[in-house]
Design an enzyme around this catalytic site. Structure first.
Site, PDB file in Angstrom:
ATOM      1  N   GLN A  54     -10.361  -2.525   2.561  1.00  0.00           N
ATOM      2  CA  GLN A  54      -9.836  -3.196   3.751  1.00  0.00           C
ATOM      3  C   GLN A  54      -9.775  -2.278   4.964  1.00  0.00           C
ATOM      4  O   GLN A  54      -9.242  -2.659   5.998  1.00  0.00           O
ATOM      5  CB  GLN A  54      -8.487  -3.852   3.458  1.00  0.00           C
TER       6      GLN A  54
ATOM      7  N   MET B 168       0.850  -1.197   0.000  1.00  0.00           N
ATOM      8  CA  MET B 168       0.000   0.000   0.000  1.00  0.00           C
ATOM      9  C   MET B 168       0.889   1.253   0.000  1.00  0.00           C
ATOM     10  O   MET B 168       0.429   2.346   0.339  1.00  0.00           O
ATOM     11  CB  MET B 168      -0.944  -0.006   1.198  1.00  0.00           C
TER      12      MET B 168
ATOM     13  N   SER C 149       6.622  -0.517  10.182  1.00  0.00           N
ATOM     14  CA  SER C 149       5.256  -0.404   9.685  1.00  0.00           C
ATOM     15  C   SER C 149       5.054   1.015   9.176  1.00  0.00           C
ATOM     16  O   SER C 149       5.563   1.971   9.777  1.00  0.00           O
ATOM     17  CB  SER C 149       4.269  -0.680  10.827  1.00  0.00           C
TER      18      SER C 149
ATOM     19  N   HIS D 205       9.466  -3.190   3.370  1.00  0.00           N
ATOM     20  CA  HIS D 205       9.027  -3.426   1.982  1.00  0.00           C
ATOM     21  C   HIS D 205      10.234  -3.696   1.079  1.00  0.00           C
ATOM     22  O   HIS D 205      10.184  -4.564   0.201  1.00  0.00           O
ATOM     23  CB  HIS D 205       8.304  -2.194   1.427  1.00  0.00           C
TER      24      HIS D 205
HETATM   25  O1  PAF Z   1      -0.101  -5.680   3.505  1.00  0.00           O
HETATM   26  C1  PAF Z   1      -0.540  -4.775   2.760  1.00  0.00           C
HETATM   27  O2  PAF Z   1       0.135  -3.767   2.484  1.00  0.00           O
HETATM   28  C2  PAF Z   1      -1.946  -4.901   2.172  1.00  0.00           C
HETATM   29  O3  PAF Z   1      -2.816  -5.500   3.066  1.00  0.00           O
HETATM   30  C3  PAF Z   1      -1.957  -5.625   0.811  1.00  0.00           C
HETATM   31  C4  PAF Z   1      -1.499  -7.067   0.922  1.00  0.00           C
HETATM   32  C5  PAF Z   1      -1.071  -4.888  -0.183  1.00  0.00           C
HETATM   33  C6  PAF Z   1      -3.389  -5.652   0.258  1.00  0.00           C
HETATM   34  O4  PAF Z   1      -3.887  -4.362   0.115  1.00  0.00           O
END
Ligand code: PAF
Length: 281
Positions: free
Chosen positions: A61, A30, A185, A37
């Protein structure tokens, strides 16, 4: 690196990449990328020749009172980082591309998605599994990589891939942590200086409970002490601190198989989650 925002362009670019028959790896994100990441991106390089990273802040979500609007968005900086990392495609669909007018399909994974964050954030995992299924269909990867920090998410996606015969290898990467132990995070950006210090109580409480449980102390007592530690550091509410089966996420009262200790709690306006392996041996 090609930055793409519409499906026909993505399809053409993916077809061109796949024409050499080498594996294609997807890292769904995201955005607001951090070292966690980038570790997924490095791992992607090891698994395949072609790497696609998606950035999409998925509205489905987030619950109605959650941080969709505040969620950090840093597209230009993210694109620079990914170009420097040498990825092939940055896939950044808009909300209209992902969910065009009339969109009506939901993917729900029962069982593993129902407790923990599934209970604390109703609808969250339907949103995750729906968007991840769509990303898989859009990018058609051979391998997809997710961080273990979102441990339940990883379990839900593994279940979905098996149940829907998607034939994609799902790789889970260990949580990346700051030097002092806090799990990286994008939401850590919300923490004030004092909250950032107090946040350390989460990995420390989980680590202490893990040690107690592994040396044979009763699970309920260890969990209660972890919860008391979090409360003493200002976490409120504490959604859960639970020992679960590492694969099914069913709660465990006794350490008789490989387990995962998971915690989620709010510090000020920031909801933090973390988890740690617990080994019966
Ligand atoms: O972990 C995340 O960043 C999100 O939940 C994902 C897997 C990209 C789905 O939107």
């Amino acid at each position: 690196m090609q930055t793409l925002r519409d499906l026909p362009a993505l399809r053409a670019a993916v077809d061109a990449l796949k024409s050499d028959g080498k594996p294609l790896v997807l890292v769904p994100t995201m955005g607001a990328l951090h070292d966690g990441h980038m570790a997924l991106v490095e791992e992607a390089r090891r698994h395949g020749r072609h790497v696609v990273v998606s950035i999409f802040v998925n509205p489905r979500q987030f619950g109605p009172n959650e941080d969709l609007d505040a969620y950090p968005r840093r597209e230009a900086k993210d694109a620079q980082l990914l170009a420097a990392a040498g990825i092939d495609i940055l896939w950044m669909p808009t909300v209209d591309v992902m969910y065009p007018a009339g969109y009506a399909t939901n993917i729900g994974v029962s069982g593993v998605s129902e407790g923990l964050d599934g209970a604390a954030r109703p609808g969250h995992f339907d949103g995750v599994s729906t968007v991840v299924a769509k990303l898989f269909n859009q990018v058609r990867p051979d391998v997809a990589i997710f961080g273990e920090k979102d441990y339940q998410q990883l379990a839900v996606i593994r279940r979905m891939v098996i149940d829907l015969d998607l034939g994609i290898e799902i790789v889970g990467m260990p949580t990346q942590r700051a030097e002092d132990g806090l799990a990286l995070s994008s939401r850590n950006a919300y923490l004030s200086e004092d909250e950032r210090k107090a946040a350390l109580a989460l990995p420390r409480a989980l680590g202490e409970a893990k040690r107690q449980i592994e040396r044979g102390e009763p699970v309920d007592g260890a969990l209660a002490r972890a919860i008391a530690t979090l409360a003493a550091h200002g976490f409120d509410p504490i959604d859960y601190v639970t020992l679960c089966d590492a694969a099914t996420l069913e709660p465990m009262a006794v350490l008789d198989r490989t387990a995962r200790l998971l915690g989620a709690a709010k510090l000020g306006k920031t909801r933090l989650i973390d988890n740690i392996a617990v080994d019966p041996a």
